[in-house]
Design a protein around this motif. Sequence first.
Motif, PDB file in Angstrom:
ATOM      1  N   VAL A 153       0.839  -1.201   0.000  1.00  0.00           N
ATOM      2  CA  VAL A 153       0.000   0.000   0.000  1.00  0.00           C
ATOM      3  C   VAL A 153       0.872   1.248   0.000  1.00  0.00           C
ATOM      4  O   VAL A 153       0.626   2.203  -0.729  1.00  0.00           O
ATOM      5  CB  VAL A 153      -0.956   0.008   1.210  1.00  0.00           C
ATOM      6  N   TRP A 154       1.925   1.226   0.824  1.00  0.00           N
ATOM      7  CA  TRP A 154       2.807   2.398   0.937  1.00  0.00           C
ATOM      8  C   TRP A 154       3.466   2.709  -0.413  1.00  0.00           C
ATOM      9  O   TRP A 154       3.432   3.862  -0.869  1.00  0.00           O
ATOM     10  CB  TRP A 154       3.876   2.135   1.995  1.00  0.00           C
ATOM     11  N   VAL A 155       4.070   1.717  -1.045  1.00  0.00           N
ATOM     12  CA  VAL A 155       4.748   1.949  -2.322  1.00  0.00           C
ATOM     13  C   VAL A 155       3.740   2.379  -3.386  1.00  0.00           C
ATOM     14  O   VAL A 155       4.005   3.294  -4.181  1.00  0.00           O
ATOM     15  CB  VAL A 155       5.511   0.686  -2.774  1.00  0.00           C
ATOM     16  N   SER A 156       2.575   1.743  -3.397  1.00  0.00           N
ATOM     17  CA  SER A 156       1.561   2.085  -4.398  1.00  0.00           C
ATOM     18  C   SER A 156       1.150   3.542  -4.283  1.00  0.00           C
ATOM     19  O   SER A 156       1.083   4.269  -5.291  1.00  0.00           O
ATOM     20  CB  SER A 156       0.335   1.182  -4.235  1.00  0.00           C
ATOM     21  N   VAL A 202      -4.436  -7.088  -6.235  1.00  0.00           N
ATOM     22  CA  VAL A 202      -3.719  -7.206  -7.494  1.00  0.00           C
ATOM     23  C   VAL A 202      -2.784  -6.013  -7.687  1.00  0.00           C
ATOM     24  O   VAL A 202      -1.775  -6.094  -8.400  1.00  0.00           O
ATOM     25  CB  VAL A 202      -4.719  -7.321  -8.678  1.00  0.00           C
ATOM     26  N   LYS A 203      -3.075  -4.884  -7.004  1.00  0.00           N
ATOM     27  CA  LYS A 203      -2.200  -3.711  -7.049  1.00  0.00           C
ATOM     28  C   LYS A 203      -1.238  -3.674  -5.861  1.00  0.00           C
ATOM     29  O   LYS A 203      -0.091  -3.264  -5.993  1.00  0.00           O
ATOM     30  CB  LYS A 203      -3.044  -2.429  -7.033  1.00  0.00           C
ATOM     31  N   ILE A 204      -1.718  -4.115  -4.708  1.00  0.00           N
ATOM     32  CA  ILE A 204      -0.932  -4.024  -3.477  1.00  0.00           C
ATOM     33  C   ILE A 204       0.194  -5.045  -3.440  1.00  0.00           C
ATOM     34  O   ILE A 204       1.339  -4.726  -3.083  1.00  0.00           O
ATOM     35  CB  ILE A 204      -1.844  -4.242  -2.247  1.00  0.00           C
ATOM     36  N   ASP A 205      -0.104  -6.284  -3.798  1.00  0.00           N
ATOM     37  CA  ASP A 205       0.819  -7.378  -3.547  1.00  0.00           C
ATOM     38  C   ASP A 205       2.123  -7.327  -4.341  1.00  0.00           C
ATOM     39  O   ASP A 205       3.173  -7.713  -3.807  1.00  0.00           O
ATOM     40  CB  ASP A 205       0.119  -8.715  -3.785  1.00  0.00           C
ATOM     41  N   PHE A 258       5.406  -7.879  -2.112  1.00  0.00           N
ATOM     42  CA  PHE A 258       6.239  -9.080  -2.175  1.00  0.00           C
ATOM     43  C   PHE A 258       7.646  -8.758  -2.677  1.00  0.00           C
ATOM     44  O   PHE A 258       8.618  -9.382  -2.249  1.00  0.00           O
ATOM     45  CB  PHE A 258       5.593 -10.139  -3.056  1.00  0.00           C
ATOM     46  N   ALA A 259       7.766  -7.793  -3.574  1.00  0.00           N
ATOM     47  CA  ALA A 259       9.079  -7.442  -4.117  1.00  0.00           C
ATOM     48  C   ALA A 259      10.035  -6.975  -3.022  1.00  0.00           C
ATOM     49  O   ALA A 259      11.247  -7.168  -3.116  1.00  0.00           O
ATOM     50  CB  ALA A 259       8.936  -6.355  -5.176  1.00  0.00           C
TER      51      ALA A 259
END
Length: 818
Positions: free
Chosen positions: A649-652, A698-701, A705-706
Amino acid sequence: MAAHPVSWFGLPRRIKRAHLSAIASLMLFAGALVAVFAASTVQAADGASPTPAVASFLRTHCLDCHQGAEAEGGLDLAKLGYDLATPEAERRWVRIFDRVHDGEMPPVDSPKPKADETAAFLSTTGDWLRAARHRRDAELGRVQARRLTRREVERSLHDLLGIDVPLADQLPEESRSAGFTTTADGQSISHFQLERHLAVVDMALDEAYRRALGPGDEFDKTFDAAAVARRNPRSRTREPEMLDGKAVVWSSGLTFYGRIPTTTAREQGWYRFAVTLSALKPPESGGVWCTVNTGLCVSSAPLLTYVTSFEATPEPRTFEFEAWLPERHMLEIRPGDKTLKKGKFAGGQVGAGEGSPQDLPGIAIERLTMRRVHHGAQDDATRTLLFGDLVVKRNKDTGERKVLSEGPKKDSAKLLKEMARRAFRRPVTDEEIAGYVAMTHGALAEGQTFTAALRVGYRALLCSPRFLYLSENPGRLDHHAVAARLSYLLTGSTPDAALSALADAGKLHDHATIRAEADRLLARDNGQTFVKDFSAQWLDLDLIDFTEPDQKLYPGFDAIVQHSMLNETHTFLTNMLAKNQSVSRLINADYTYLNSRLARFYGIKGVEGDTLQRVSLERDSHRGGVMTQGAIMKVTANGSNTSPVVRGVWVSERLLGVPIAPPPTSVPAIEPDIRGAKTIREQLEKHRSQAACAVCHVKIDPPGFALENFDPAGQWRDRYIMTDGKKRFTGPKIDAGYQMSDGRRFANLDEFRKLVAAEPRKLAANVAEKMLAYGTGAPISFADRKAVETIADEAGRESYGFRSILHAVVTSPVFLSK
């Protein structure tokens, strides 16, 4: 009426209730002003509606699932209607637009509308949403009544009065709205806030009058090792011990061991220190890293304030730093690297000769100087800010000063007008300040001295809503409003004389002039103030103290590492701004800025010294860009474990510009399995099986994970580190591979970074959006999106440079209008 007793400063020893009531009325007026303004916003309605084709599209493709009590996602289109009067209604319609635009709706298992149907729906709905927003903005402005934040109040008072005392912490904590404390819609005003603002204004005026009329602050002393060390060499205490003519502090876990009572401040203030010291028995990894803290350093008040850190070497070096010392606070200087061997001392005290036999690292202090200093204006400048060109007479015996005025009423009216011009950030008329002048003249009539009466007027000015709120009218900002908005964005304070002069001359509607002023303001400190202020909220760096990594799991983390991480990110962004580097470097830069301690923590070899230096990163470091820096890894973890959801969520939202809707209230949060029975990937697989969750995950993961190879302390790991509460053990191997929302797959973090960095326009648009929200006081609305895209395109002509984005932001119609 009898006059109040006064001191040589000309200040009354009691403040009249009438004056308090007058100030309180002014402050209550500020609250009433905001309440009325907010009410008008809520009541503003928009009667227009889109064409029947929109209703037909929804009826054909959406109504089957979004109708009635069991409507998917809680969206009942039958009840939604076309009234955009409330923010919630507008948000829902924008959400509908975005879901259709992104192909998320209708869902994959439903018949897809024809391309021309979708295009027509998006075009019509988009025009309708923009038109409704533009009509409201034209009437009320896109930004509501924007109040100064507590940091902005502090800096404004500093510049207006020529003082430097910390004030922000005396004001209430501020909540964030849309990511920033500057967001007008999220700001509130309460009786407690008004009371604290009044108290802070009094503190500021007290200090300004003390500086202007007092004898001056003289303190400059040098202490040898004997003065730094404990007075009684035979006592067991926590002060340094004398050893071979030097004051020695050994590595230890004892609280405030290394305190130096000689540095105790008799008066609060800023002090500049220079300490000459060397390392004793340094470790093989390099020198002895030390921390400097301040505090009372007693058991009843063990909390300390971090000042700085440095690396002591066997050869003596002199380190200089400045620290704010409240009255009775002192320095603590000690080895602060938690990876150093720690001494064991009985009874919580250290006796002379107890450290050497334990073969401990330590530091040996040879000399320390302590001098009182002031930041910004010096005393002469403070006097000028308060009393203009009036004669100030100095008492030869006490050193205190008195202001001489042959025409107190005329002089006070003139000075109040000059102060109001600066405090209100625009020219003022005699009529506008008549009430403040009347209060001052009333105090004179009561028998108060000139300086005391003038203070009454100053106090009222600084408690006025014209100071506390930015003065902006709907539509295009006038020149003075542009000056204020630009100055608070880049410096966090009121416009300086040069910027105000351009506003007076009507030159701040010229884009070239605005860009030149932006560069001038940034050049004052190479943009460091702007970078620190902006990144504190944009990247959540002001939350870095919120959690502490578990020392059992991450024993190498300490205050030196944490502050080095902050400096790494600040330095990285400052250089991006100075050199106008592409925002793609936020993701995939092949360098960073490290000192020896942080490099050792990251596992990067070949870095020596305690100053940050640019370091080229090898591919196997897996680092590069802000996204992988330790400060970011820490603020996106809870101290014990990591969550792909939190980091995703933070990176998005912070870097990629992908908004994430709040989770449905009916869906429980994912909690890590500390036993390691199930990996977070296995838990999320089950979570995503719910349709309501899958659309966001689908946007958060993917980014979540990266980044899983980074632990909560910011170090790289190949496997999870687990604990059963007693022991630390190795858990499952980490799998950082996943696929993007568009189906592109990546095997690890390095491949993910390449995919993201390949789309710099999206990164630029996100940075522009965050700058606009922070600088204007309102989040980006649907109607603002085209302006953001225009900024990204403009910056694209210069490779999406960080400064190019800033230039485009401060000259955009969104920034230059209310």
